[in-house]
Design an enzyme around this catalytic site. Sequence first.
Site, PDB file in Angstrom:
ATOM      1  CG  ASP A  11      -1.849   1.131   1.348  1.00 33.53           C
ATOM      2  OD1 ASP A  11      -1.736   2.081   0.549  1.00 33.53           O
ATOM      3  OD2 ASP A  11      -2.702   1.116   2.258  1.00 33.53           O
ATOM      4  CD  GLU A 107      -5.268  -1.456   0.480  1.00 32.02           C
ATOM      5  OE1 GLU A 107      -5.734  -0.308   0.509  1.00 32.02           O
ATOM      6  OE2 GLU A 107      -5.705  -2.372   1.179  1.00 32.02           O
TER       7      GLU A 107
HETATM    8  P1  TTP Z   1      -5.260   5.036   1.088  1.00 29.93           P
HETATM    9  O1  TTP Z   1      -4.243   3.992   0.760  1.00 29.93           O
HETATM   10  O2  TTP Z   1      -6.374   4.673   2.004  1.00 29.93           O
HETATM   11  O3  TTP Z   1      -4.559   6.316   1.715  1.00 29.93           O
HETATM   12  P2  TTP Z   1      -3.139   6.966   1.416  1.00 29.93           P
HETATM   13  O4  TTP Z   1      -2.357   6.160   0.431  1.00 29.93           O
HETATM   14  O5  TTP Z   1      -3.359   8.388   1.037  1.00 29.93           O
HETATM   15  O6  TTP Z   1      -2.458   6.941   2.820  1.00 29.93           O
HETATM   16  P3  TTP Z   1      -1.825   5.709   3.621  1.00 29.93           P
HETATM   17  O7  TTP Z   1      -0.389   6.032   3.791  1.00 29.93           O
HETATM   18  O8  TTP Z   1      -2.566   5.661   4.904  1.00 29.93           O
HETATM   19  O9  TTP Z   1      -2.046   4.481   2.759  1.00 29.93           O
HETATM   20  O10 TTP Z   1      -5.921   5.585  -0.240  1.00 29.93           O
HETATM   21  C1  TTP Z   1      -5.216   5.709  -1.463  1.00 29.93           C
HETATM   22  C2  TTP Z   1      -5.629   6.959  -2.195  1.00 29.93           C
HETATM   23  O11 TTP Z   1      -7.040   6.938  -2.438  1.00 29.93           O
HETATM   24  C3  TTP Z   1      -5.366   8.226  -1.433  1.00 29.93           C
HETATM   25  O12 TTP Z   1      -4.058   8.737  -1.644  1.00 29.93           O
HETATM   26  C4  TTP Z   1      -6.442   9.151  -1.939  1.00 29.93           C
HETATM   27  C5  TTP Z   1      -7.586   8.258  -2.310  1.00 29.93           C
HETATM   28  N1  TTP Z   1      -8.630   8.315  -1.272  1.00 29.93           N
HETATM   29  C6  TTP Z   1      -9.701   9.199  -1.454  1.00 29.93           C
HETATM   30  O13 TTP Z   1      -9.780   9.881  -2.474  1.00 29.93           O
HETATM   31  N2  TTP Z   1     -10.641   9.281  -0.461  1.00 29.93           N
HETATM   32  C7  TTP Z   1     -10.591   8.544   0.691  1.00 29.93           C
HETATM   33  O14 TTP Z   1     -11.465   8.666   1.572  1.00 29.93           O
HETATM   34  C8  TTP Z   1      -9.479   7.625   0.860  1.00 29.93           C
HETATM   35  C9  TTP Z   1      -9.376   6.811   2.121  1.00 29.93           C
HETATM   36  C10 TTP Z   1      -8.540   7.556  -0.141  1.00 29.93           C
HETATM   37 MG    MG Z   2      -2.132   4.121   0.620  1.00 28.49          MG
END
Ligand code: TTP
Ligand code: MG
Length: 384
Positions: A11, A107
Site C-alpha cells: 500500500d 493497494e
Molecule cells: P489510502 O491507501 O487509504 O490512503 P493513502 O495512500 O493516502 O495513505 P496511507 O499512507 O494511509 O495508505 O488511499 C489511497 C488513495 O485513495 C489516497 O491517496 C487518496 C484516495 N482516497 C480518497 O480519495 N478518499 C478517501 O477517503 C481515501 C481513504 C482515499
Molecule cells: Mg495508501
Amino acid sequence: MKIIKDILLCDLDAFFASVEQRDRPELQGKPVIVGGSPDGRGVVSTCSYEARKFGVHSAMPMKKALSLCPGAVIIRGRMSRYKEVAGQVRHIFSQYTPDIEIVSIDEAYLAFPAGKGLKAGLMIHDHIKEELKLSISVGVSTNKLLAKIACELAKPDRVKALWAENVDSELWPLSIRVLPGIGPVTGEKLNRLGIRTVKDLAAYPLESLNRTLGSNANLIHGYAHGIDDRNIEPEHVVKSISEETTFSDDLYDQDTIHAILLELSAGVGYRLRSANLTGRTITLKLRFSDFSTITRGKTLTNPADSDSDIYKTAQELFSRHKGKPPWRLIGIQVSGLEQGGQLSLLSPTESEEKEKKLTEIRDRLHQKYGNEVIFQARRLKKED
Ligand code: TTP
Ligand code: MG
C-alpha cells in the site's frame, strides 16, 4: 488442501499527496492536502504525513482540515496522473509475481511461495523507492488479514512481517477496529460487552457473539485468532474491449454508419481510459445482409485510447472494406492492450490539447451520469 503461500499487502503511503510532492519538489516536507474546494462542501482525499501531524485525515471536510492546518498547500488532484503512476507500480509488482489481486488504486495483495514473501517484500519496497521515488508499506504474512494488519503497523515506508505465532503478542493488544467487518457501530456494540481489544474478542465465547455479529460471528471470531481463509483473486486479464450494434433493419446509409462508428469509438475509448489501458490493434467487424461477417484490423504505431484515433482507424477500415450495402451489424474491437494511458504528445497542438480536455470532461460526465447524457448532448448539438 489449501496451499500455503506467503501473502503481501502493498500500500503506497499518502499516495496522491506523495505523487504531488514527488512531481513538485518544492512541496517536499510541507503539509499537502489533496481534495475538494474549501469553499464548497469539498472533503480531503488524502494528505501528506506532514499534514497528518495536525490531525488532518481522508474524508474530513476541507474547511475543518484548513482550520487544523492553516499553512497547508491545497491541491485539487490529478486523477489521470495517479492512475498512470498506479500502472507503473503494478508493472513493478508484476515483475515479482503473477499472483496479484488489485484492491484499490494504491493497494494490492501479492502471493509468493511459502518462505519467499519477506525477501520479495523488501525488494519490491526498494525497487519502488529507487525507480519511482515513492514510499510504500508492505505487510507480510500467510493470509490476507495478517498481511493487511502488518502493513498498517509498517506504515509509513517500511516492510513488516506478522506471522501466526506472533498473533498473541502483536495482534491481540490492538483495538478490535483493526479487524475487517468491525466498523464504528459494531465496534460500539462490542465495547458495550466489554470487548475492546482483539484479545478480548478472541477470548469471548463464540456462541454469545451471534447476537452482535450475526452470521459474521464465526468469521470475525476467526480473524481475532489470526485465521483467514480468503484466497487471492487475481484480476481477470482483459484481452480486448469491443462494442457492436445490430440494426433492426438492414442499413444502406453511410452517414448513419459513420455516426454509429463515432458512438462505438466513444464507448470503447471510454472503457479503455477507465481501465487505464491503451490498445494497438483496431478491428472493424461488419455483417452483410446475407449474414456473412468479416473482421478487418489495423495495428497502429502508437497504442491509442482516444475516441478520435479509434474512430479514424475504424472509418478508414470501413471505407476500405465496406463491400456492398446493406449492412446488418457493425462493431469495433481494440486489442493488443497495454497498461497506462496514451503517451501525451511532446508538443501537443492547440486542438489536441482541446480534445484531451474535452475527453476528460466527457469521461467525468459519463462516470457520473452514464452514457445517456453524452448521447443526448451530442444529439442536441446535431439538431442545432
Ligand atoms: P489510502 O491507501 O487509504 O490512503 P493513502 O495512500 O493516502 O495513505 P496511507 O499512507 O494511509 O495508505 O488511499 C489511497 C488513495 O485513495 C489516497 O491517496 C487518496 C484516495 N482516497 C480518497 O480519495 N478518499 C478517501 O477517503 C481515501 C481513504 C482515499
Ligand atoms: Mg495508501
